[in-house]
Design an enzyme around this catalytic site. Sequence first.
Site, PDB file in Angstrom:
ATOM      1  N   TYR A  54      32.931  40.951  38.336  1.00  0.00           N
ATOM      2  CA  TYR A  54      32.500  39.739  37.649  1.00  0.00           C
ATOM      3  C   TYR A  54      33.680  39.043  36.995  1.00  0.00           C
ATOM      4  O   TYR A  54      34.733  39.630  36.768  1.00  0.00           O
ATOM      5  CB  TYR A  54      31.396  40.037  36.618  1.00  0.00           C
ATOM      6  CG  TYR A  54      31.876  40.667  35.329  1.00  0.00           C
ATOM      7  CD1 TYR A  54      32.206  39.885  34.228  1.00  0.00           C
ATOM      8  CD2 TYR A  54      31.991  42.041  35.202  1.00  0.00           C
ATOM      9  CE1 TYR A  54      32.643  40.464  33.037  1.00  0.00           C
ATOM     10  CE2 TYR A  54      32.420  42.622  34.027  1.00  0.00           C
ATOM     11  CZ  TYR A  54      32.744  41.830  32.946  1.00  0.00           C
ATOM     12  OH  TYR A  54      33.179  42.390  31.776  1.00  0.00           O
ATOM     13  N   CYS A  55      33.469  37.760  36.721  1.00  0.00           N
ATOM     14  CA  CYS A  55      34.439  36.948  35.984  1.00  0.00           C
ATOM     15  C   CYS A  55      33.622  36.052  35.049  1.00  0.00           C
ATOM     16  O   CYS A  55      32.563  36.466  34.583  1.00  0.00           O
ATOM     17  CB  CYS A  55      35.331  36.154  36.939  1.00  0.00           C
ATOM     18  SG  CYS A  55      34.456  34.953  37.958  1.00  0.00           S
ATOM     19  N   ALA A  56      34.071  34.839  34.801  1.00  0.00           N
ATOM     20  CA  ALA A  56      33.327  33.949  33.906  1.00  0.00           C
ATOM     21  C   ALA A  56      32.113  33.354  34.606  1.00  0.00           C
ATOM     22  O   ALA A  56      30.990  33.448  34.104  1.00  0.00           O
ATOM     23  CB  ALA A  56      34.238  32.848  33.368  1.00  0.00           C
TER      24      ALA A  56
END
Length: 127
Positions: A84-86
């Site tokens: 995941y990231c933003a």
Amino acid sequence: MRFIAVLFSVLMLTASLSQAVGPANVTSKQAQALLAKNARMVLLDVRTPDEYRQAHLKGAQLIPLGELNRRVQEIPRDRPVLVYCAVGARSSTAASFLSSRGYREIYNMTDGIVGWYNNGLPLQLGR
């Protein structure tokens, strides 16, 4: 006879392409269910250290996207990986990279930590 050989070649190519499965895209809600179901899941955060310090998912390992190529050996190959990231852009790149490196069970959280937060799911603050 030539027709059968061509047909066989096409079928073999189709079969081999169907084996080349890339990362699976999941929403934050689906990711939460995956994490609850599989305690062995590696949770990989590919954001920056500053973003990670603001908030992250509990138990996440931080490897910023720009360091992934150099640090890929830190990610176990024998466990599923949820990236995941933003908002899902960097994690998509990271998940594709891991898949190209032979990792088999890769999940990309398409709505990122923003979607996780918007769904009211728990975050770890600080650190």
